[in-house]
Structure formats: C-alpha cells, structure tokens
Design a protein around this motif. Sequence first.
Motif, PDB file in Angstrom:
ATOM      1  N   TYR A   1       2.363  18.571 -58.566  1.00 19.47           N
ATOM      2  CA  TYR A   1       1.951  18.208 -59.896  1.00 19.47           C
ATOM      3  C   TYR A   1       1.103  19.091 -60.491  1.00 19.47           C
ATOM      4  O   TYR A   1       0.327  19.838 -60.108  1.00 19.47           O
ATOM      5  CB  TYR A   1       1.049  16.715 -59.710  1.00 19.47           C
ATOM      6  CG  TYR A   1       1.993  15.622 -59.532  1.00 19.47           C
ATOM      7  CD1 TYR A   1       3.302  15.675 -59.388  1.00 19.47           C
ATOM      8  CD2 TYR A   1       1.486  14.502 -59.280  1.00 19.47           C
ATOM      9  CE1 TYR A   1       3.960  14.536 -58.804  1.00 19.47           C
ATOM     10  CE2 TYR A   1       2.083  13.181 -58.960  1.00 19.47           C
ATOM     11  CZ  TYR A   1       3.245  13.543 -58.785  1.00 19.47           C
ATOM     12  OH  TYR A   1       4.104  12.238 -58.340  1.00 19.47           O
ATOM     13  N   PRO A   2       1.213  19.199 -61.977  1.00 20.48           N
ATOM     14  CA  PRO A   2       0.217  20.077 -62.881  1.00 20.48           C
ATOM     15  C   PRO A   2      -0.913  18.976 -63.211  1.00 20.48           C
ATOM     16  O   PRO A   2      -0.758  17.729 -62.876  1.00 20.48           O
ATOM     17  CB  PRO A   2       1.115  20.173 -64.094  1.00 20.48           C
ATOM     18  CG  PRO A   2       2.069  19.221 -63.901  1.00 20.48           C
ATOM     19  CD  PRO A   2       2.586  18.949 -62.809  1.00 20.48           C
ATOM     20  N   ILE A   3      -1.852  19.360 -63.576  1.00 17.12           N
ATOM     21  CA  ILE A   3      -2.954  18.518 -64.081  1.00 17.12           C
ATOM     22  C   ILE A   3      -2.402  17.270 -64.701  1.00 17.12           C
ATOM     23  O   ILE A   3      -2.971  16.250 -64.454  1.00 17.12           O
ATOM     24  CB  ILE A   3      -4.129  19.477 -64.884  1.00 17.12           C
ATOM     25  CG1 ILE A   3      -4.843  20.551 -63.876  1.00 17.12           C
ATOM     26  CG2 ILE A   3      -5.097  18.311 -65.360  1.00 17.12           C
ATOM     27  CD1 ILE A   3      -5.782  21.027 -64.720  1.00 17.12           C
ATOM     28  N   GLN A   4      -1.885  17.486 -65.967  1.00 17.19           N
ATOM     29  CA  GLN A   4      -1.757  16.253 -66.811  1.00 17.19           C
ATOM     30  C   GLN A   4      -0.926  15.258 -65.982  1.00 17.19           C
ATOM     31  O   GLN A   4      -1.258  13.954 -66.068  1.00 17.19           O
ATOM     32  CB  GLN A   4      -0.491  16.598 -67.742  1.00 17.19           C
ATOM     33  CG  GLN A   4      -1.090  18.034 -68.792  1.00 17.19           C
ATOM     34  CD  GLN A   4      -2.741  17.794 -69.129  1.00 17.19           C
ATOM     35  OE1 GLN A   4      -3.102  16.759 -69.575  1.00 17.19           O
ATOM     36  NE2 GLN A   4      -3.582  18.770 -69.329  1.00 17.19           N
ATOM     37  N   LEU A   5      -0.020  15.401 -65.120  1.00 14.77           N
ATOM     38  CA  LEU A   5       0.684  14.468 -64.345  1.00 14.77           C
ATOM     39  C   LEU A   5      -0.188  13.776 -63.242  1.00 14.77           C
ATOM     40  O   LEU A   5      -0.223  12.701 -63.020  1.00 14.77           O
ATOM     41  CB  LEU A   5       1.742  15.041 -63.680  1.00 14.77           C
ATOM     42  CG  LEU A   5       2.974  13.933 -63.002  1.00 14.77           C
ATOM     43  CD1 LEU A   5       3.160  12.884 -63.875  1.00 14.77           C
ATOM     44  CD2 LEU A   5       4.123  14.633 -62.540  1.00 14.77           C
ATOM     45  N   GLY A   6      -0.983  14.680 -62.716  1.00 16.11           N
ATOM     46  CA  GLY A   6      -2.056  14.296 -61.719  1.00 16.11           C
ATOM     47  C   GLY A   6      -2.927  13.417 -62.028  1.00 16.11           C
ATOM     48  O   GLY A   6      -3.312  12.441 -61.403  1.00 16.11           O
ATOM     49  N   LEU A   7      -3.714  13.638 -63.423  1.00 18.10           N
ATOM     50  CA  LEU A   7      -4.547  12.884 -64.005  1.00 18.10           C
ATOM     51  C   LEU A   7      -3.836  11.378 -64.400  1.00 18.10           C
ATOM     52  O   LEU A   7      -4.644  10.447 -64.104  1.00 18.10           O
ATOM     53  CB  LEU A   7      -5.041  13.509 -65.295  1.00 18.10           C
ATOM     54  CG  LEU A   7      -5.956  14.534 -65.007  1.00 18.10           C
ATOM     55  CD1 LEU A   7      -6.625  15.230 -66.318  1.00 18.10           C
ATOM     56  CD2 LEU A   7      -7.297  14.315 -64.153  1.00 18.10           C
ATOM     57  N   THR A   8      -2.663  11.527 -64.726  1.00 17.52           N
ATOM     58  CA  THR A   8      -2.091  10.237 -65.110  1.00 17.52           C
ATOM     59  C   THR A   8      -1.688   9.364 -63.883  1.00 17.52           C
ATOM     60  O   THR A   8      -1.953   8.146 -63.983  1.00 17.52           O
ATOM     61  CB  THR A   8      -0.598  10.212 -65.704  1.00 17.52           C
ATOM     62  OG1 THR A   8      -0.656  11.120 -66.892  1.00 17.52           O
ATOM     63  CG2 THR A   8      -0.256   9.334 -66.022  1.00 17.52           C
ATOM     64  N   SER A   9      -1.477  10.007 -62.681  1.00 15.86           N
ATOM     65  CA  SER A   9      -1.428   9.220 -61.521  1.00 15.86           C
ATOM     66  C   SER A   9      -2.809   8.641 -60.929  1.00 15.86           C
ATOM     67  O   SER A   9      -2.894   7.478 -60.415  1.00 15.86           O
ATOM     68  CB  SER A   9      -0.830   9.992 -60.103  1.00 15.86           C
ATOM     69  OG  SER A   9      -1.939  11.082 -59.983  1.00 15.86           O
ATOM     70  N   TRP A  10      -3.864   9.440 -61.184  1.00 16.82           N
ATOM     71  CA  TRP A  10      -5.149   8.820 -61.260  1.00 16.82           C
ATOM     72  C   TRP A  10      -5.355   7.660 -61.820  1.00 16.82           C
ATOM     73  O   TRP A  10      -5.845   6.753 -61.314  1.00 16.82           O
ATOM     74  CB  TRP A  10      -6.316   9.807 -61.148  1.00 16.82           C
ATOM     75  CG  TRP A  10      -6.486  10.545 -60.141  1.00 16.82           C
ATOM     76  CD1 TRP A  10      -5.812  10.562 -58.757  1.00 16.82           C
ATOM     77  CD2 TRP A  10      -7.467  11.732 -60.127  1.00 16.82           C
ATOM     78  NE1 TRP A  10      -6.468  11.542 -57.961  1.00 16.82           N
ATOM     79  CE2 TRP A  10      -7.314  12.249 -58.879  1.00 16.82           C
ATOM     80  CE3 TRP A  10      -8.295  12.340 -60.771  1.00 16.82           C
ATOM     81  CZ2 TRP A  10      -8.141  13.532 -58.330  1.00 16.82           C
ATOM     82  CZ3 TRP A  10      -9.184  13.496 -60.519  1.00 16.82           C
ATOM     83  CH2 TRP A  10      -8.992  13.909 -59.258  1.00 16.82           C
ATOM     84  N   GLN A  11      -5.303   7.566 -63.093  1.00 14.79           N
ATOM     85  CA  GLN A  11      -5.458   6.536 -63.850  1.00 14.79           C
ATOM     86  C   GLN A  11      -4.457   5.237 -63.871  1.00 14.79           C
ATOM     87  O   GLN A  11      -4.917   4.036 -63.713  1.00 14.79           O
ATOM     88  CB  GLN A  11      -4.868   6.953 -65.476  1.00 14.79           C
ATOM     89  CG  GLN A  11      -5.267   5.882 -66.524  1.00 14.79           C
ATOM     90  CD  GLN A  11      -5.133   6.435 -67.779  1.00 14.79           C
ATOM     91  OE1 GLN A  11      -4.432   7.456 -68.078  1.00 14.79           O
ATOM     92  NE2 GLN A  11      -5.519   5.759 -68.697  1.00 14.79           N
ATOM     93  N   GLY A  12      -3.274   5.653 -62.913  1.00 14.18           N
ATOM     94  CA  GLY A  12      -2.554   4.284 -62.689  1.00 14.18           C
ATOM     95  C   GLY A  12      -3.118   3.550 -61.135  1.00 14.18           C
ATOM     96  O   GLY A  12      -3.028   2.291 -61.314  1.00 14.18           O
ATOM     97  N   TYR A  13      -4.131   4.473 -60.663  1.00 17.18           N
ATOM     98  CA  TYR A  13      -4.446   3.697 -59.510  1.00 17.18           C
ATOM     99  C   TYR A  13      -6.088   3.149 -59.703  1.00 17.18           C
ATOM    100  O   TYR A  13      -6.793   2.752 -58.870  1.00 17.18           O
ATOM    101  CB  TYR A  13      -4.622   4.543 -58.217  1.00 17.18           C
ATOM    102  CG  TYR A  13      -3.355   4.825 -57.556  1.00 17.18           C
ATOM    103  CD1 TYR A  13      -2.828   3.907 -56.989  1.00 17.18           C
ATOM    104  CD2 TYR A  13      -2.702   5.978 -57.976  1.00 17.18           C
ATOM    105  CE1 TYR A  13      -1.531   3.958 -56.155  1.00 17.18           C
ATOM    106  CE2 TYR A  13      -1.351   6.320 -57.376  1.00 17.18           C
ATOM    107  CZ  TYR A  13      -0.771   5.404 -56.465  1.00 17.18           C
ATOM    108  OH  TYR A  13       0.397   5.551 -55.806  1.00 17.18           O
ATOM    109  N   ALA A  14      -6.484   3.261 -61.118  1.00 19.72           N
ATOM    110  CA  ALA A  14      -7.669   3.106 -61.355  1.00 19.72           C
ATOM    111  C   ALA A  14      -8.195   1.645 -61.248  1.00 19.72           C
ATOM    112  O   ALA A  14      -9.211   1.270 -61.094  1.00 19.72           O
ATOM    113  CB  ALA A  14      -8.402   3.637 -62.706  1.00 19.72           C
ATOM    114  N   ASP A  15      -7.271   0.866 -61.496  1.00 15.52           N
ATOM    115  CA  ASP A  15      -7.596  -0.579 -61.407  1.00 15.52           C
ATOM    116  C   ASP A  15      -7.875  -1.047 -59.932  1.00 15.52           C
ATOM    117  O   ASP A  15      -8.864  -2.000 -59.771  1.00 15.52           O
ATOM    118  CB  ASP A  15      -6.229  -1.439 -61.957  1.00 15.52           C
ATOM    119  CG  ASP A  15      -5.752  -1.216 -63.477  1.00 15.52           C
ATOM    120  OD1 ASP A  15      -6.937  -1.009 -64.196  1.00 15.52           O
ATOM    121  OD2 ASP A  15      -4.906  -1.543 -63.631  1.00 15.52           O
TER     122      ASP A  15
END
Length: 313
Positions: free
Chosen positions: A257-271
């Motif tokens: 993953y690049p940064i943009q996709l990686g940060l989106t995956s983190w946000q998906g698990y933030a709940d």
Amino acid sequence: MSTEVTQQIPADGTPAPGTGASAPRRPGRRRDGRQPPLRYRIITVSLLAVAAVYFLVPVYWLVVSSTKSSSDLFGTFGFWFHDPHPIDYLHRVLTYDDGIYVRWFANSLMYAGVGALAATLLSAAAGYALAKFPFPGREGVFNVILAGVLIPGTALALPLYLLFSEMGLANTYAAVLLPSVVSPFGVYLCRIYAAAAVPDSLLEAARIDGAGEARIFSTLGLRLMTPALVTVFLFQFVHIWNNFFLPLVMLSDSDLYPIQLGLTSWQGYADRQPELYQYTVGGAFLSVLPLMVLMGVLQRYWRTGLTEGSVKA
C-alpha cells in the motif's frame, strides 16, 4: 580640449529617447514609475490574504491535531493545542503494527519518485520529438495525446486491472508504477516548451559540429527544457503521491500500500480501535512533509524559466 556629454533624464526617472539607458523599475510599480492606486493594492493584498488563509487553515489544523490524543481530537477545540505531545504521538504512528507506516511511506516514495522521474523523461523525449522532428502524422499523434488528457484516471483503472491480471502483474509494484510513467499533460507541456525554448539554429549548429541527435537532446534539449521538466516532475509526483483509486483497485497486499490507501485502512478500523483516529491524523501530517520540501527545493528552477521568451531578440 575635451567635451563632456551628459544625458538628460526627465524628472519622472525615465531616460530620454535614444540614450539607450533604462532605469530599473521597482517591484509593484508601473512602467511609468508610479504605483497603482491604493484601493487596488488593498484589494489585491486582501484577496491574496484570503487565499492564503483558505489554503493554510487545513494545514494548521493538521499540525494542531497531530499533537493530540484520540479523545482530545473530539473533546477539545480543534484549532488550538491541548496537552501537546507531538514526539510521543508521532513515534506511536511510526512504530504501530511493526512499523507498517514506514513501509507505506517508503512505498509512496518509490511509486512517486520512480514514476515521476520516468514520466518526466518520457514526456521530455516525446515532446522534444514532436516539436523538432517533422514526420507524417505528427499532428494526429499529438491530437491523440491531447485526447488522453481529457480521459479521467478513474475510467482507466478497471481496464488496467483486467489487463494486468491477464499479464500476472496485479497486486505487484509494477501495477502502480507502469500506469504512472504515462503523462499526456507532460507530453503536451514539453512539446509547447521545446518549440519555444529550444532554437532550431542552435540544434543546426550542434549538428554541423558533428553531434548526434541523442547527444543534442541530452546536452542541449534537456538543459533548455529544465523549467518545463521540473513542472512535469512536480505535477506527476503530487498526482502519484495522492493517487488513491488506482492502488485501491490494483493492490490487495497491505505491504504494497501507499500512504493514502494505508491511512484509509486505518480509518476503517478506527471505530473498533479509537487510537487509530490519532494515528491517521498524525500519518496525514507526515505525508504532506515531502510535498512541502519538494516544492521549496524545486521552485527556484521555476523562477529561472519565468522570463523565457519574454525578451525580443
């Protein structure tokens, strides 16, 4: 017997006709030496200030938010600091999940750096050839390239995925790199700039001296086209760095993953993991630093080319 010759200079500071001298014009002044009316200057400065605030406020919010914990992100005023610990929080971002963010950062640097460099060289060669070598169908080729500028990248993502899947390149570094080396806008810009900034007489002189076309392009063409090449490189670097949809379609392995996709995956698990909110904000702050550094380093090359073609020979 000696005779002194003096030049008569009018009171407004402009030289007399035929003297060949020219008084330097101060920034912000018109050609007649007078400043624009005060109301125009106030309007200009006000508009620039509003534009600067518009672009800098999100960056300021990102800097402030990167110093807060996840609970403080939602429980305190967003535009001011509250118990800041920037080094501690950024260290957590870099070390979370065995340092996966560092890997994403390195992937983005590789995708953007290699892709932008290859796209710049390819655009320079194509633009130079279209500008300096007449051949049958040249304008047709150029029109096809211009049509490529009008096609959005999202429309090409799915066909590219199907093509790369057939070639066995899906979910690899090449799946993101290869589409990034093509820049129709870069070819267009390089052709326009080469036609204006690379004189044909200079190329003919080099050919008379026995230089080959490859040497002429590498030693003369690339040097004269430097401002355009810097522009293409920066635009392509920013485009690849911020690209989200193409890696989303092409990649399934989080290690690629690049940064943009990686940060989106983190946000998906933030709940389920609230600390990921803070990691996402801190990671977004770190992701803008390379773009700021690159802009600061390369802007001097733009200044050297701003007056290209502005003086009549």
